[in-house]
Motif scaffolding. Structure first.
Motif, PDB file in Angstrom:
ATOM      1  N   SER A   1      -3.745 -11.884  -2.127  1.00  0.00           N
ATOM      2  CA  SER A   1      -2.869 -11.218  -0.951  1.00  0.00           C
ATOM      3  C   SER A   1      -3.478 -11.086   0.476  1.00  0.00           C
ATOM      4  O   SER A   1      -3.259 -11.394   1.155  1.00  0.00           O
TER       5      SER A   1
ATOM      6  N   GLN B   1       6.387  -0.921   1.685  1.00  0.00           N
ATOM      7  CA  GLN B   1       4.733  -0.577   2.863  1.00  0.00           C
ATOM      8  C   GLN B   1       3.814  -1.089   1.845  1.00  0.00           C
ATOM      9  O   GLN B   1       2.703  -0.465   2.308  1.00  0.00           O
ATOM     10  N   LEU B   2       3.717  -1.241   0.549  1.00  0.00           N
ATOM     11  CA  LEU B   2       2.869  -1.452  -0.707  1.00  0.00           C
ATOM     12  C   LEU B   2       2.317  -2.928  -0.141  1.00  0.00           C
ATOM     13  O   LEU B   2       1.714  -3.527  -1.051  1.00  0.00           O
ATOM     14  N   GLY B   3       3.040  -4.161   0.289  1.00  0.00           N
ATOM     15  CA  GLY B   3       2.632  -5.078   0.655  1.00  0.00           C
ATOM     16  C   GLY B   3       1.657  -5.186   1.722  1.00  0.00           C
ATOM     17  O   GLY B   3       0.730  -5.731   1.880  1.00  0.00           O
TER      18      GLY B   3
ATOM     19  N   HIS C   1      -1.009  -3.147   1.609  1.00  0.00           N
ATOM     20  CA  HIS C   1      -1.395  -1.934   1.052  1.00  0.00           C
ATOM     21  C   HIS C   1      -3.125  -2.914   1.645  1.00  0.00           C
ATOM     22  O   HIS C   1      -3.872  -2.469   2.298  1.00  0.00           O
ATOM     23  N   PRO C   2      -3.935  -4.116   1.095  1.00  0.00           N
ATOM     24  CA  PRO C   2      -4.546  -4.500   1.289  1.00  0.00           C
ATOM     25  C   PRO C   2      -5.537  -3.672   3.129  1.00  0.00           C
ATOM     26  O   PRO C   2      -6.396  -3.856   3.230  1.00  0.00           O
TER      27      PRO C   2
ATOM     28  N   ARG D   1       9.065  -7.076   1.299  1.00  0.00           N
ATOM     29  CA  ARG D   1       7.591  -7.111   0.168  1.00  0.00           C
ATOM     30  C   ARG D   1       6.337  -8.184   0.528  1.00  0.00           C
ATOM     31  O   ARG D   1       4.970  -7.255   0.457  1.00  0.00           O
ATOM     32  N   ALA D   2       7.117  -9.272   0.073  1.00  0.00           N
ATOM     33  CA  ALA D   2       6.144  -9.908   0.129  1.00  0.00           C
ATOM     34  C   ALA D   2       5.462 -10.261   1.606  1.00  0.00           C
ATOM     35  O   ALA D   2       3.931 -10.630   1.527  1.00  0.00           O
TER      36      ALA D   2
END
Ligand SMILES: Nc1ncnc2c1ncn2[C@@H]1O[C@H](COP(=O)(O)OP(=O)(O)O)[C@@H](O)[C@H]1O
Ligand SMILES: [Mg+2]
Lengths: 262, 337, 294
Positions: A80, A104-106, A108-109, A168-169
């Motif tokens: 990712s 939002q988790l997409g 994360h990095p 998300r992606a």
């Protein structure tokens, strides 16, 4: 990475499950800005190929290169940040999180890594959280689901879930977007909507790898197509070339269709 | 709800309820008349510390370590023995015991966390039984049944009184509570929940799943050790009963009744588990059965516990009346070739 | 010298048979439902304590007592099925939640047994005889020998059931994919129920047989669950036979370490050993069909 290097390159990738060879010596490339289709009958090994490219499982042999770097045995979480994003054939959203938080988790990095580092950057975190929420809202608006942001996952229809998965992606600003049967289970209107969205993304220069059963959809959406059957690559070329390939016709319609066409 | 463009996320940054609870903790001892009640209040905080670690690990990250009582005990024993055997001061013994537990949990977690979660559960339970066996039987080292005395905390040459001890425990509990709350409300809590729901998808989004699980395991073990140290300084003795089965039963009752994966579940559950036996005098022998039934009934009917009833879940409240999509039928259709 | 060794091996084989039976039971349930049953050791405890109830308190002859004991564990198994497994699966609980549910059930069973029998160790009457029997230079007794025989008998019965009957095929299919099995017309609920009853019976019998050798007390279940599970992970949770073999291995190691070192080291040493095994072979020494599915 030089200008001619492909964005993604698979070199003789094979994956076995016990005695079954799910992916057999597959090689192909995706160039920057290219939209590639990956088609084949059920069980051909398309989803497994996705897993091998994204590091969900390692190949039994062969190599995968992404942006000129060998990533074959790198863990999945390294993809990712490098710019690779995917969806799953069976939608895998986080049921304990809201729609917005899933997107939002997409991102994360982009957040500080680990507990200690987060505590050290406590000051900037709430600003970052707000920014990520706005970005996630924009993405939900892009896929047309802004009004669902606060909903729970189990309140959405399958079509909506697929769009959340795509949003998300997209959150991680990928250079390569990999979609596994994004139109499966969608009705005609939803499929058209999805097609338009992919056209918009393509115009923005996003490279894609698309698995899809809907042949019309794939013919319209892709620059080139790889066809798999029983784990083996049987064709690779432009939509027009692939459509004329007798092996492809045989794989899809059986041998008799080939004789009839000949 | 259509008006606001950016809905308040469940991670809304308000620490106020936490501060209110801690403020209540500060005034509480002045309201209590007897030393016995003060002791119960300390026990509530100790259990809350223990269970917050478990909550992060199981409630939020979906990984289960039934070894918490062992880390609880080891924390207490190490705190006592570093002082009595190596002559350390209480502060360095405290730090030392936390480090020891951190290293131990890391060594156990490394091989186990790669596996499916029930391996972790069983192996950590085995670890608890082994630890308890050693504490009971290695008499020369651990003092066997009678355990080890914990030197009383002193301040300027004088032992600290009950009230002082309470505030030491409250300070530690506050630190744990605030960290617990910070993690839950940050992107890390979101990542933990993602790991709980679907590891593969979390990993595909760039979450370092293995590292995160290990970090939370170590953190929860360290929290258990803090609780063990607190137990040591209130009781002035640690013995094998710290890692007996009934501690595990209490722990599970607290988190399940309070609410798994909720902000205030561990505190709410601790209050109930500490006070309930006091209220129901007839409880006695029935306690174990009642706790077991509690766990079962809550798992079945209130999976988010009492806290789930109280906590405002913004996005949960937004549920329209619409029936959820038929999830099972959908899965079936897609999994079949 | 040789006598001590053979004595230890025999003791290891006996305890190992019990661990193996529990490991096998755990594995049978896991195979059909993907659930780790924390209450498995409680079935063993119920077996041993029922022997006390029926043979001492009620003074029944042993065949009757054994039937009554089996009735008790079957009732417990059905309670586990209808009270914990089904309602939780119906609510789509995660496997770990179901596992916690079985632990809660174990707590309830333990609590009830505590009310009934109290905390003290009870003498469990032998079904057969405890009088020493000499076989060559081995000293044993018929109770001990029969335990080992029962272990082998259940092993063969399980193998026959799983691999030689149509029913066994459906059991295995259910474990691999309950949804597909359902589409094939297999009622997975039935299969799971059967596996609960089958494994409860095995564990109950094991408890009745080992009770006289170990002594019975209401807290014995937890430790036995854990030993059985260690057996299962050492051998491989996916196969009942690997799990049984793991049980024998653990029993042997325990006996040898206790005989030549002290029992103090035995438990920690076995625990560390299992951690090491898991590092090298994550699915147990003899593998796990789950590994193939990854
Ligand atoms: N985890 C797995 N274990 C064993 N076999 C698998 C696994 N995943 C896929 N397969 C098998 O690999 C082959 C290819 O599957 P898949 O990649 O999902 O095909 P597609 O996506 O093209 O329909 C199928 O025969 C499938 O049964
Ligand atoms: Mg597929």
């Amino acid at each position: 990475m030089t200008a001619t290097d492909p964005l993604l390159r698979l070199d003789n990738v094979t994956r076995r499950f016990g005695g079954l060879v799910a992916v057999n010596d597959i090689s192909f490339q995706i160039h920057s800005g290219e939209v590639k289709g990956l088609i084949g009958p059920n069980g051909a090994g398309k989803s497994t190929t996705f897993d091998l490219v994204t590091g969900v499982r390692p190949p039994s042999s062969g190599e995968v290169y992404f942006r000129g770097q060998r990533v074959t045995r790198q863990p999945a979480h390294t993809r990712s940040p490098m710019g690779m994003a995917r969806t799953f054939q069976i939608v895998r959203l986080f049921s304990g999180l809201s729609v917005l938080e899933n997107v939002q988790l997409g991102l994360h990095p982009k957040f500080p890594d680990g507990i200690v580092r987060s505590l050290l950057r406590l000051g900037s975190l709430s600003g970052q959280e707000r920014a990520s929420r706005e970005r996630a809202m924009d993405l939900l608006a892009f896929v047309g689901l802004a009004d669902r942001a606060g909903h729970a996952i189990d309140q959405l229809t399958l079509g909506q879930l697929r769009l959340v998965d795509i949003a998300r992606a997209l959150a991680a600003d990928p250079v390569l977007l990999m979609l596994d049967e994004p139109a499966a289970g969608l009705n005609d209107a939803e499929t058209d909507n999805l097609g338009e969205m992919l056209v918009r993304l393509r115009k923005q220069g996003l490279s894609m790898l698309l698995v899809e059963h809907d042949i019309d959809f794939i013919m319209k959406a892709c620059d080139s197509i790889v066809v798999m059957d029983h784990g083996v690559k049987i064709a690779d070329g432009t939509p027009a070339e692939v459509a004329r390939n007798p092996d492809v016709i045989a794989a899809y319609f059986g041998r008799r269709a080939v004789h009839a066409a000949a | 709800m259509a008006g606001d463009t950016v809905p308040e996320a469940p991670r809304a940054p308000t620490i106020i309820p936490v501060l209110v609870i801690l403020a209540l903790g500060i005034v509480l001892p002045f309201l209590l008349s007897s030393g016995f009640h003060l002791r119960l209040a300390m026990l509530v905080w100790i259990y809350a510390i223990l269970c917050m670690g478990f909550n992060l690990l199981y409630g939020y990250s979906g990984q289960i370590s039934l070894g918490s009582p062992a880390f609880y005990a080891i924390g207490g024993y190490a705190f006592a023995m570093l002082q009595t055997m190596l002559g350390m001061g209480p502060v360095s013994a405290f730090v030392g015991s936390l480090l020891l537990v951190a290293v131990l949990s890391l060594l156990i977690g490394l091989p186990l966390l790669r596996l499916r979660t029930h391996y972790l559960a069983m192996a950590t339970l085995a670890f608890m039984l082994v630890q308890n066996g050693v504490a009971n039987r290695w008499i020369n080292f651990t003092g066997g049944q009678s355990g080890v005395a914990v030197p009383p905390l002193e301040w300027g040459g004088e032992p600290i009184g009950r009230m002082g001890i309470y505030f030491v425990i409250l300070a530690l509990a506050a630190a744990v509570f605030i960290l617990h709350d910070f993690l839950i409300r940050s992107h890390l809590g979101r990542a933990m929940q993602a790991i709980r729901d679907d590891e593969t998808a979390a990993q595909a989004l760039g979450v370092k799943v293995t590292r995160m699980k290990l970090a939370v395991l170590v953190l929860s073990a360290v929290m258990a050790a803090i609780a063990g140290v607190c137990f040591g300084i209130t009781s002035l003795r640690v013995d094998p009963s710290l890692s007996e089965f009934h501690v595990l039963v209490s722990l599970l009752t607290i988190v399940v009744v309070g609410g798994l994966g909720t902000r205030f579940g561990p505190i709410l559950g601790s209050i109930i588990v500490v006070l309930l036996p006091q209220l129901l005098h007839e409880f006695g022998e029935l306690e174990t059965v009642v706790y077991g039934l509690f766990i079962l009934l809550f798992l079945l009917f209130l999976p988010h516990g009492l806290s789930g009833l109280l906590e405002r879940r913004d996005w949960r409240l937004r549920r329209t009346g619409k029936k959820p999509a038929p999830a099972v039928a959908r899965d079936l259709k897609e999994e079949l070739p | 010298m040789l006598m001590k060794l053979s004595y230890l091996l025999l003791a290891g084989l006996t305890n190992g048979s019990v661990y193996g039976l529990i490991g096998l039971s755990l594995s049978v349930i896991y195979g059909s439902s993907r659930v780790i049953n924390f209450a498995q050791g409680e079935f063993v405890m119920l077996g041993a304590m029922s022997a006390v109830l029926f043979m001492v308190t009620l003074a029944l002859p042993w065949p009757l007592a054994m039937l009554a004991m089996i009735a008790v564990v079957i009732v417990a198994a059905l309670a586990l099925d209808y009270g914990v497994y089904r309602p939780l699966t119906k609510r789509k609980a995660a496997p770990l939640t179901i596992m916690i549910g079985t632990l809660a059930a174990a707590i309830v069973v333990y609590g009830l047994a505590f009310l009934l029998w109290g905390p003290d160790q009870k003498f469990v009457p032998p079904v057969l005889s405890l009088t020493p029997v000499r076989i060559g230079f081995l000293v044993t007794n018929t109770q001990q020998v029969s335990l080992i025989v029962i272990f082998l008998a259940f092993l063969i019965a399980t193998w026959y059931l799983l691999y030689r009957t149509r029913f066994g095929l459906t059991v295995r299919a259910t474990g691999v994919n309950p949804k597909v099995a359902l589409l094939m017309g297999i009622r997975s609920e039935r299969i799971v129920q059967f596996s609960f009853i089958f494994s409860a019976t095995i564990s109950g019998v094991a408890g009745m047989m080992v009770g006289p050798l170990l002594g019975g007390h209401v807290g014995m279940g937890l430790l036995l669950t854990v030993k059985g599970f260690m057996a299962a992970i050492l051998g491989g949770l996916g196969s009942p036979f690997a799990a049984a073999a793991g049980g024998i291995a653990i029993g042997m190691m325990e006996a040898l370490m206790a005989g030549y070192g002290t029992s103090l080291y035995a438990e920690p040493a076995i625990f560390v050993l299992i951690l090491l095994v898991l590092i090298v072979r994550p699915y147990g020494l003899l593998g796990d069909y789950e590994a193939e599915r990854r």
